[in-house]
Design an enzyme around this catalytic site. Sequence first.
Site, PDB file in Angstrom:
ATOM      1  N   TYR A   1      -8.826  14.222  -1.343  1.00 35.30           N
ATOM      2  CA  TYR A   1      -7.301  13.984  -0.942  1.00 35.30           C
ATOM      3  C   TYR A   1      -6.660  15.068  -0.884  1.00 35.30           C
ATOM      4  O   TYR A   1      -5.657  15.237  -0.036  1.00 35.30           O
ATOM      5  CB  TYR A   1      -6.728  12.969  -1.998  1.00 35.30           C
ATOM      6  CG  TYR A   1      -5.412  12.349  -1.795  1.00 35.30           C
ATOM      7  CD1 TYR A   1      -4.233  13.102  -1.946  1.00 35.30           C
ATOM      8  CD2 TYR A   1      -5.471  10.931  -1.124  1.00 35.30           C
ATOM      9  CE1 TYR A   1      -3.120  12.277  -1.818  1.00 35.30           C
ATOM     10  CE2 TYR A   1      -4.206  10.457  -1.060  1.00 35.30           C
ATOM     11  CZ  TYR A   1      -2.886  11.124  -1.159  1.00 35.30           C
ATOM     12  OH  TYR A   1      -1.840  10.566  -0.866  1.00 35.30           O
TER      13      TYR A   1
ATOM     14  N   PRO B   1      -4.524   6.356   8.382  1.00 32.51           N
ATOM     15  CA  PRO B   1      -3.907   6.981   7.562  1.00 32.51           C
ATOM     16  C   PRO B   1      -3.967   6.854   5.920  1.00 32.51           C
ATOM     17  O   PRO B   1      -3.472   7.590   5.306  1.00 32.51           O
ATOM     18  CB  PRO B   1      -2.480   6.473   7.967  1.00 32.51           C
ATOM     19  CG  PRO B   1      -2.705   5.278   8.539  1.00 32.51           C
ATOM     20  CD  PRO B   1      -4.303   5.209   9.105  1.00 32.51           C
TER      21      PRO B   1
ATOM     22  N   TYR C   1      -1.029   3.527  -4.438  1.00 33.44           N
ATOM     23  CA  TYR C   1      -2.014   2.929  -3.432  1.00 33.44           C
ATOM     24  C   TYR C   1      -2.611   1.688  -4.109  1.00 33.44           C
ATOM     25  O   TYR C   1      -3.368   1.687  -5.222  1.00 33.44           O
ATOM     26  CB  TYR C   1      -3.249   3.686  -3.174  1.00 33.44           C
ATOM     27  CG  TYR C   1      -3.084   4.860  -2.182  1.00 33.44           C
ATOM     28  CD1 TYR C   1      -2.559   6.040  -2.957  1.00 33.44           C
ATOM     29  CD2 TYR C   1      -3.418   4.777  -0.928  1.00 33.44           C
ATOM     30  CE1 TYR C   1      -2.129   7.220  -1.985  1.00 33.44           C
ATOM     31  CE2 TYR C   1      -3.057   6.067  -0.029  1.00 33.44           C
ATOM     32  CZ  TYR C   1      -2.399   7.264  -0.678  1.00 33.44           C
ATOM     33  OH  TYR C   1      -2.219   8.351   0.073  1.00 33.44           O
TER      34      TYR C   1
ATOM     35  N   LYS D   1      -4.981  12.119   6.149  1.00 35.14           N
ATOM     36  CA  LYS D   1      -5.655  13.303   6.505  1.00 35.14           C
ATOM     37  C   LYS D   1      -5.237  13.555   7.999  1.00 35.14           C
ATOM     38  O   LYS D   1      -5.412  14.931   8.383  1.00 35.14           O
ATOM     39  CB  LYS D   1      -7.202  12.864   6.699  1.00 35.14           C
ATOM     40  CG  LYS D   1      -7.826  12.918   5.418  1.00 35.14           C
ATOM     41  CD  LYS D   1      -7.861  14.176   4.525  1.00 35.14           C
ATOM     42  CE  LYS D   1      -7.741  14.038   3.203  1.00 35.14           C
ATOM     43  NZ  LYS D   1      -6.821  14.990   2.489  1.00 35.14           N
TER      44      LYS D   1
ATOM     45  N   HIS E   1       3.722  17.039  -5.260  1.00 39.81           N
ATOM     46  CA  HIS E   1       3.123  15.968  -6.158  1.00 39.81           C
ATOM     47  C   HIS E   1       1.596  16.142  -6.647  1.00 39.81           C
ATOM     48  O   HIS E   1       0.885  16.858  -5.962  1.00 39.81           O
ATOM     49  CB  HIS E   1       3.007  14.754  -4.964  1.00 39.81           C
ATOM     50  CG  HIS E   1       4.037  13.837  -4.828  1.00 39.81           C
ATOM     51  ND1 HIS E   1       4.503  12.636  -4.778  1.00 39.81           N
ATOM     52  CD2 HIS E   1       5.636  14.429  -4.479  1.00 39.81           C
ATOM     53  CE1 HIS E   1       5.603  12.290  -4.744  1.00 39.81           C
ATOM     54  NE2 HIS E   1       6.358  13.306  -4.414  1.00 39.81           N
TER      55      HIS E   1
END
Length: 389
Positions: free
Chosen positions: A382, A292, A201, A296, A72
Amino acid sequence: MRTQVGIIGAGPAGLLLSRLLHLRGIDSVVLENRSRDYVEARIRAGILEQHTVDTLTDAGVGDRLQREGLEHRGIYLQYPGTRHKLDFPELCGRTVWVYGQTEVTKDLIKAQLDGGPPLLFDVSDVSVEDVDGDSPRIRFTGADGTPQVLECDAIAGTDGFHGVSRPVVQAGSGRVWERTYPYAWLGILADAAPATDELIYAWHPDGFALYSMRSPKVSRLYLQVDPGEKIEDWSDDRIWENLATRFALDGWEVNTGTITEKSVLPMRSFVSAPLRRGRLFLAGDAAHIVPPTGAKGLNLAVADVTLLASALVRLLQEKQTDLVDSYSDRALARVWRCTHFSWFMTSMLHRSGDDFDAELQLSQLRRIAQSEPAARELAENYTGLPLEY
Ligand code: FAS
Ligand code: PHB
């Protein structure tokens, strides 16, 4: 029984540690108090950083990941009227992979049982002794009910948040930091093709929502709910209605399908220090928990055991203590960086019910959408910072 490294817990941390040690000529025994089926069925993380992918591949357990994993190249941040793409290669030159933790665990267990070090399931009554000397031991009851003693040179506590190892370290010296968040995640797995190419998100007045996936045919989605929510109060229709509301965007809609798993997950930040007491070393969720939102948890466990494996090889083969002596501090530097990032993502995206908070959150989201440096900071964290942060 005797081994060089006794490993408590067959989650990703314990299994990978055993594998990395095996490849470097250090023998170990992994003790797990659940069954293989139970361990392999746990639905958990889904995002792997590149260093995690590289570590699994170099350890010889990445073939299926390379075949079935989905690379991704970014995520979407959504807030009312906007769905903004963060392009990871453009921002920081890295990508992430979507490959369920259940699959990582299955691949590690398969390798372990195909000629790897001993992996004992369904043990019980695990206790740790004499960690302050050079010959610690683990007492346990085997699956057949017989009491056993495993004499070790070192012990790895990779037994998760509810394990027996951290209390032994804390009894020596140390401290913990903890933050419990006033919300939880309701997570579902659904037989539905993801309606998005990248994870979404989404900040919404009703609460946070996350659109993830496991394959081109399986979606993984989450809804912010109150911590006390009962999963039985959430019908499939109610779940899909809330997801549709929180991801709403003109000309687009959520793909629904049969929900095959649903659960409510608590949200907490937790760090314990140090990660060592004598010859007992903690790694993974046994030492720290992150919400979450930053993806991580699993990656931090992999980073811990990568450092710990090198430290144990140096101790047990080269008789040098420098890396075991510095392991806790080096691991905790990354733990705190990931703890901050996970807190940042969680605090930015979850509704607290306070409208002042909401304006701050929306201002932060707009800043990331408009500022390349702000977006790059999120992308670098990220996708995973260097191992020795
Ligand atoms: P684990 O908890 O995975 O493994 C510990 C193992 O030790 C378990 O198999 C346990 O049965 C065993 N054990 C415990 N006590 C023992 C004893 N006394 N004797 C022997 N064995 C013992 N992370 C993300 O990045 N994204 C997510 O969406 C996400 N979702 C999660 C959902 C849930 C419900 C949970 C609990 C965690 C989630 N995480 C997520 C974090 C998760 O992926 C962890 O970071 C990851 O499992 C850490 O791996 P381990 O450290 O190996 O711990
Ligand atoms: C998941 O796919 O389970 C997942 C993805 C990203 C997160 C958390 C969970 O931040």
